[in-house]
Design a protein around this motif. Structure first.
Motif, mmCIF file in Angstrom:
data_model
loop_
_atom_site.group_PDB
_atom_site.id
_atom_site.type_symbol
_atom_site.label_atom_id
_atom_site.label_comp_id
_atom_site.label_asym_id
_atom_site.label_seq_id
_atom_site.Cartn_x
_atom_site.Cartn_y
_atom_site.Cartn_z
ATOM 1 N N SER A 189 0.808 -1.217 0.000
ATOM 2 C CA SER A 189 0.000 0.000 0.000
ATOM 3 C C SER A 189 0.845 1.272 0.000
ATOM 4 C CB SER A 189 -0.907 0.008 1.234
ATOM 5 O OG SER A 189 -0.137 -0.084 2.426
ATOM 6 N N LEU A 190 2.156 1.148 0.209
ATOM 7 C CA LEU A 190 3.046 2.304 0.270
ATOM 8 C C LEU A 190 3.534 2.698 -1.117
ATOM 9 C CD1 LEU A 190 5.188 1.191 3.349
ATOM 10 C CD2 LEU A 190 3.279 2.811 3.343
ATOM 11 N N ASP A 191 4.203 3.842 -1.194
ATOM 12 C CA ASP A 191 4.830 4.293 -2.434
ATOM 13 C C ASP A 191 6.145 3.533 -2.594
ATOM 14 O OD1 ASP A 191 6.151 5.568 -4.498
ATOM 15 O OD2 ASP A 191 5.610 7.599 -3.852
ATOM 16 N N LEU A 192 6.080 2.412 -3.283
ATOM 17 C CA LEU A 192 7.229 1.499 -3.354
ATOM 18 C C LEU A 192 8.393 2.095 -4.134
ATOM 19 C CD1 LEU A 192 5.269 -1.816 -3.971
ATOM 20 C CD2 LEU A 192 6.156 -0.951 -1.806
ATOM 21 N N THR A 193 8.094 2.847 -5.171
ATOM 22 C CA THR A 193 9.167 3.468 -5.960
ATOM 23 C C THR A 193 9.945 4.457 -5.110
ATOM 24 O OG1 THR A 193 7.923 3.199 -8.015
ATOM 25 C CG2 THR A 193 9.696 4.827 -8.010
ATOM 26 N N SER A 194 9.239 5.232 -4.304
ATOM 27 C CA SER A 194 9.905 6.185 -3.421
ATOM 28 C C SER A 194 10.798 5.461 -2.412
ATOM 29 C CB SER A 194 8.864 7.029 -2.689
ATOM 30 O OG SER A 194 9.481 7.855 -1.727
ATOM 31 N N ILE A 195 10.294 4.374 -1.832
ATOM 32 C CA ILE A 195 11.086 3.608 -0.869
ATOM 33 C C ILE A 195 12.338 3.054 -1.537
ATOM 34 C CG2 ILE A 195 11.114 1.529 0.568
ATOM 35 C CD1 ILE A 195 8.090 2.070 1.057
#
Length: 275
Positions: A189-195
């Motif tokens: 559910s998170l912004d995986l690209t940002s992580i």
């Protein structure tokens, strides 16, 4: 944002810049936890947003978590070791008590694949204990053999122990691929690209400024000497830590695909390894 990773030098080296806002990253609330804790925590409903787990635990959590293709531990010449205080023959482990650091660890998964080939009749009882307690237990005869990880590669001779097998060498000779050890995962559910971006930048910063993380690394290094901590980082932080890449993904697919086929992990969709 909650993040769990181990106090081992490779993890603290990798995440030092992100935790201390030396690269652009969210505010991170860090919990330092042994891999056995995170492997079991990952399957619980209130598990953290980001954490380091064993690649062997991935099939249990891929519906909820994505594999971040950087920040983890995967390489060559860095596999777990099987140690004994008596014999160096795999056959002598038949029916014996063996200590392992986690039942959902990559080390234990490799051990089971190796033992199926190398220990006719199979080992006996498997005992789970924190990895730093395993070598003393083998030395003192409380356990017949032990499966060890991390800095034990550099220190097991100090306990008078003998090498039965280097599972990394066995895996590499058997497959030609690097060995997948620890994975960084994040909730889907998170912004995986940002992580992925800030984890990779934290790795790059650590490489460019290795002296800046020394105090942080040693603060959490569990009485490890600076030389052992340095060797630990050099072994486990490599090109795959910056980017898993095609070879890295192939290694993960080979390990988990073989394990699923043998019934050692749940069946899962290999396509979920890439988000």
């Amino acid at each position: 944002m909650n993040i769990y990773f181990s106090p081992c030098p490779n993890d603290t080296f990798v995440f030092h810049a992100a935790v201390n806002k030396l690269v652009e990253a969210p505010d991170l609330e860090v919990t330092y936890a042994d891999i056995d804790i995170t492997n079991n925590l990952a399957v619980k409903p209130d598990a953290p947003e980001i954490m380091k787990i064993s690649f062997a635990a991935l099939p249990y959590v891929l519906d909820d978590y994505a594999l971040i293709p950087c920040g983890g531990a995967l390489g060559r010449g860095c596999g777990p070791l099987v140690l004994s205080n008596q014999s160096t023959s795999p056959a002598d482990l038949k029916g014996k008590r063996v200590a392992v650091p986690s039942e959902k660890s990559t080390a234990y998964l490799l051990f089971r694949l190796w033992a199926a080939q190398q220990v006719p009749g199979g080992v006996g009882e498997i005992v789970v204990m924190p990895f730093h307690e395993i070598m003393p237990a083998v030395r003192d005869g409380k356990i017949d053999a032990g499966l060890v990880i991390h800095e034990a590669r550099f220190t097991y001779q100090e306990y008078g122990l003998s090498l039965v097998s280097d599972l990394g060498n066995w895996w590499e000779s058997d497959t030609g691929l690097p060995i997948p050890l620890g994975a960084i995962i994040a909730r889907r559910s998170l912004d995986l690209t940002s992580i992925e971006n800030w984890v990779r930048e934290s790795v790059r910063y650590a490489w460019k400024n290795p002296e800046e993380s020394q105090n942080y690394v040693m603060e959490h290094a569990q009485e490890m000497s600076p030389d052992v901590a340095k060797a630990h980082i050099e072994l486990y932080v490599n090109e795959f830590t910056e980017n898993l890449g095609d070879d890295g993904f192939a290694a993960v697919e080979a390990l988990l695909g073989r394990a699923a086929k043998e019934g050692l992990v749940p069946s899962f969709d290999l396509n979920k390894l890439r988000y």
